[in-house]
Scaffold this motif. Structure first.
Motif, PDB file in Angstrom:
ATOM      1  N   ILE A  16     -11.204 -35.946  -3.572  1.00 19.79           N
ATOM      2  CA  ILE A  16     -11.164 -35.318  -2.257  1.00 19.79           C
ATOM      3  C   ILE A  16      -9.835 -35.628  -1.561  1.00 19.79           C
ATOM      4  O   ILE A  16      -9.277 -34.787  -0.886  1.00 19.79           O
ATOM      5  CB  ILE A  16     -12.357 -35.774  -1.394  1.00 19.79           C
ATOM      6  N   VAL A  17      -9.332 -36.841  -1.763  1.00 14.91           N
ATOM      7  CA  VAL A  17      -8.085 -37.225  -1.101  1.00 14.91           C
ATOM      8  C   VAL A  17      -6.972 -36.258  -1.473  1.00 14.91           C
ATOM      9  O   VAL A  17      -6.193 -35.815  -0.636  1.00 14.91           O
ATOM     10  CB  VAL A  17      -7.698 -38.681  -1.467  1.00 14.91           C
ATOM     11  N   ARG A  18      -6.882 -35.871  -2.746  1.00 10.84           N
ATOM     12  CA  ARG A  18      -5.839 -34.954  -3.183  1.00 10.84           C
ATOM     13  C   ARG A  18      -6.014 -33.600  -2.507  1.00 10.84           C
ATOM     14  O   ARG A  18      -5.068 -32.998  -2.034  1.00 10.84           O
ATOM     15  CB  ARG A  18      -5.876 -34.798  -4.701  1.00 10.84           C
ATOM     16  N   ARG A  19      -7.252 -33.107  -2.460  1.00 10.61           N
ATOM     17  CA  ARG A  19      -7.516 -31.816  -1.827  1.00 10.61           C
ATOM     18  C   ARG A  19      -7.195 -31.858  -0.341  1.00 10.61           C
ATOM     19  O   ARG A  19      -6.613 -30.941   0.205  1.00 10.61           O
ATOM     20  CB  ARG A  19      -8.973 -31.406  -2.033  1.00 10.61           C
ATOM     21  N   ILE A  20      -7.593 -32.922   0.336  1.00  6.82           N
ATOM     22  CA  ILE A  20      -7.320 -33.048   1.767  1.00  6.82           C
ATOM     23  C   ILE A  20      -5.817 -33.121   2.007  1.00  6.82           C
ATOM     24  O   ILE A  20      -5.293 -32.475   2.899  1.00  6.82           O
ATOM     25  CB  ILE A  20      -8.051 -34.272   2.364  1.00  6.82           C
ATOM     26  N   GLY A  21      -5.126 -33.891   1.185  1.00 11.34           N
ATOM     27  CA  GLY A  21      -3.671 -33.987   1.338  1.00 11.34           C
ATOM     28  C   GLY A  21      -2.994 -32.651   1.153  1.00 11.34           C
ATOM     29  O   GLY A  21      -2.102 -32.269   1.907  1.00 11.34           O
ATOM     30  N   HIS A  22      -3.405 -31.885   0.152  1.00 11.76           N
ATOM     31  CA  HIS A  22      -2.829 -30.566  -0.108  1.00 11.76           C
ATOM     32  C   HIS A  22      -3.138 -29.619   1.046  1.00 11.76           C
ATOM     33  O   HIS A  22      -2.270 -28.883   1.514  1.00 11.76           O
ATOM     34  CB  HIS A  22      -3.373 -30.008  -1.427  1.00 11.76           C
ATOM     35  N   THR A  23      -4.370 -29.648   1.532  1.00  8.90           N
ATOM     36  CA  THR A  23      -4.770 -28.802   2.657  1.00  8.90           C
ATOM     37  C   THR A  23      -3.976 -29.166   3.911  1.00  8.90           C
ATOM     38  O   THR A  23      -3.507 -28.282   4.630  1.00  8.90           O
ATOM     39  CB  THR A  23      -6.279 -28.932   2.919  1.00  8.90           C
ATOM     40  N   ALA A  24      -3.804 -30.455   4.156  1.00 12.89           N
ATOM     41  CA  ALA A  24      -3.027 -30.883   5.330  1.00 12.89           C
ATOM     42  C   ALA A  24      -1.585 -30.395   5.223  1.00 12.89           C
ATOM     43  O   ALA A  24      -1.006 -29.946   6.217  1.00 12.89           O
ATOM     44  CB  ALA A  24      -3.065 -32.406   5.456  1.00 12.89           C
ATOM     45  N   LEU A  25      -1.007 -30.456   4.036  1.00 13.31           N
ATOM     46  CA  LEU A  25       0.354 -29.959   3.839  1.00 13.31           C
ATOM     47  C   LEU A  25       0.431 -28.465   4.120  1.00 13.31           C
ATOM     48  O   LEU A  25       1.338 -27.999   4.811  1.00 13.31           O
ATOM     49  CB  LEU A  25       0.824 -30.262   2.415  1.00 13.31           C
ATOM     50  N   LEU A  26      -0.526 -27.704   3.626  1.00 13.79           N
ATOM     51  CA  LEU A  26      -0.544 -26.263   3.880  1.00 13.79           C
ATOM     52  C   LEU A  26      -0.682 -25.963   5.369  1.00 13.79           C
ATOM     53  O   LEU A  26      -0.040 -25.051   5.892  1.00 13.79           O
ATOM     54  CB  LEU A  26      -1.676 -25.597   3.095  1.00 13.79           C
ATOM     55  N   ILE A  27      -1.518 -26.732   6.051  1.00 11.29           N
ATOM     56  CA  ILE A  27      -1.703 -26.534   7.489  1.00 11.29           C
ATOM     57  C   ILE A  27      -0.403 -26.826   8.229  1.00 11.29           C
ATOM     58  O   ILE A  27       0.012 -26.067   9.104  1.00 11.29           O
ATOM     59  CB  ILE A  27      -2.864 -27.402   8.017  1.00 11.29           C
ATOM     60  N   ARG A  28       0.276 -27.940   7.877  1.00 14.57           N
ATOM     61  CA  ARG A  28       1.550 -28.272   8.530  1.00 14.57           C
ATOM     62  C   ARG A  28       2.590 -27.187   8.274  1.00 14.57           C
ATOM     63  O   ARG A  28       3.311 -26.784   9.183  1.00 14.57           O
ATOM     64  CB  ARG A  28       2.070 -29.623   8.031  1.00 14.57           C
ATOM     65  N   GLN A  29       2.688 -26.696   7.024  1.00 15.21           N
ATOM     66  CA  GLN A  29       3.661 -25.650   6.702  1.00 15.21           C
ATOM     67  C   GLN A  29       3.352 -24.359   7.455  1.00 15.21           C
ATOM     68  O   GLN A  29       4.257 -23.701   7.961  1.00 15.21           O
ATOM     69  CB  GLN A  29       3.675 -25.390   5.188  1.00 15.21           C
ATOM     70  N   THR A  30       2.082 -24.000   7.540  1.00 18.79           N
ATOM     71  CA  THR A  30       1.686 -22.801   8.269  1.00 18.79           C
ATOM     72  C   THR A  30       1.997 -22.943   9.753  1.00 18.79           C
ATOM     73  O   THR A  30       2.515 -22.012  10.384  1.00 18.79           O
ATOM     74  CB  THR A  30       0.187 -22.509   8.057  1.00 18.79           C
ATOM     75  N   ALA A  31       1.720 -24.089  10.320  1.00 18.53           N
ATOM     76  CA  ALA A  31       2.002 -24.331  11.745  1.00 18.53           C
ATOM     77  C   ALA A  31       3.505 -24.252  12.012  1.00 18.53           C
ATOM     78  O   ALA A  31       3.930 -23.653  13.010  1.00 18.53           O
ATOM     79  CB  ALA A  31       1.463 -25.690  12.170  1.00 18.53           C
ATOM     80  N   GLU A  32       4.310 -24.814  11.123  1.00 17.05           N
ATOM     81  CA  GLU A  32       5.770 -24.755  11.294  1.00 17.05           C
ATOM     82  C   GLU A  32       6.251 -23.312  11.199  1.00 17.05           C
ATOM     83  O   GLU A  32       7.121 -22.894  11.955  1.00 17.05           O
ATOM     84  CB  GLU A  32       6.478 -25.631  10.256  1.00 17.05           C
ATOM     85  N   ARG A  33       5.702 -22.543  10.289  1.00 17.17           N
ATOM     86  CA  ARG A  33       6.085 -21.130  10.143  1.00 17.17           C
ATOM     87  C   ARG A  33       5.712 -20.351  11.413  1.00 17.17           C
ATOM     88  O   ARG A  33       6.486 -19.530  11.884  1.00 17.17           O
ATOM     89  CB  ARG A  33       5.390 -20.532   8.917  1.00 17.17           C
TER      90      ARG A  33
END
Length: 185
Positions: A16-33
Motif C-alpha cells: 500500500i505504501v508504494r501505491r499511496i506514494g505513487h498516488t501522492a506524486l500524481l496528485i502533486r504533479q496534477t496540482a502543479e499543472r
C-alpha cells in the motif's frame, strides 16, 4: 514485509505504501499543472493590455523573446515563465500576440534550441508575419564549440565559466561536476 502494510488481492500482494506514494506524486504533479495553467491564464489576460499599450506608445517596436532575468531597457521583454511584472508571458510555440507587420526588431537569445524543428519553423513564420518590411530579427544559440569543450577531461577557463553561468542562471543541480546537466539542459 515488516513495517509495511500490504493489501492481499486475489492476484498478488501490493504494498500500500508504494501505491499511496505513487498516488501522492500524481496528485502533486496534477496540482502543479493546474497552478501553472491558472498562472498562464492570468499572464495572458495581463499580456493583452500590455501589448495594446506597447503598440500604441512605441514608434519603434522592439520585442525580446525569452528574456529570463535579462531585461532589456526600451524593449518589450517576454518569457514563458515571467519572473517580474516587467516581463510578459509569451511562449514561442504559440501564435505571437501581435498583429501583422507591427514589430521593427525581434531578439531572442538561447531560446529556439529548446523547441522542435517544426515548432521553430512555425515560430520563424510568426516572426516574419509580425515584422514590418525591413524589420530585423536576431537569434542567438549556444556555441557548439563551448558545449564540446565541456567534455574535455580538463575543461579550459572558458568552459568552466560557461558551466558556472549555466548553473547560476538556471535550476540546474549544484553538483561537483554539473557538465552533463549543462549539455543536456
Amino acid at each position: 514485509m515488516p513495517g509495511i502494510v500490504t493489501l492481499q488481492t486475489n492476484l498478488r500482494r501490493i504494498p500500500i505504501v508504494r501505491r499511496i506514494g505513487h498516488t501522492a506524486l500524481l496528485i502533486r504533479q496534477t496540482a502543479e499543472r493546474i497552478r501553472h495553467l491558472a498562472r498562464r491564464r492570468k499572464w495572458k489576460r495581463r499580456r493583452r493590455a500590455v501589448v495594446t499599450r506597447f503598440l500604441q506608445s512605441e514608434k519603434v517596436r522592439k520585442v525580446q523573446m525569452g528574456a529570463g532575468s535579462f531585461e532589456l531597457s526600451g524593449w518589450l521583454n517576454t518569457d514563458r515563465h515571467p519572473r517580474t511584472n516587467d516581463v510578459i508571458y509569451l511562449d514561442i510555440i504559440e501564435p505571437l500576440p501581435f498583429p501583422g507587420a507591427c514589430l521593427h526588431y525581434i531578439y531572442s537569445e538561447h531560446v529556439i534550441e529548446h523547441v522542435t524543428y517544426e515548432e521553430a519553423c512555425a515560430f520563424l513564420e510568426e516572426c516574419r508575419r509580425t515584422l514590418v518590411p525591413g524589420g530585423k530579427i536576431r537569434l542567438a544559440t549556444p556555441n557548439l564549440i563551448n558545449l564540446v569543450r565541456l567534455y574535455a577531461p580538463e575543461p579550459d577557463a572558458d568552459a568552466r565559466r560557461f558551466v558556472e553561468l549555466a548553473v547560476e542562471f538556471s535550476d540546474l543541480p549544484r553538483l561537483r561536476d554539473p557538465r552533463c546537466f549543462v549539455v543536456n539542459k
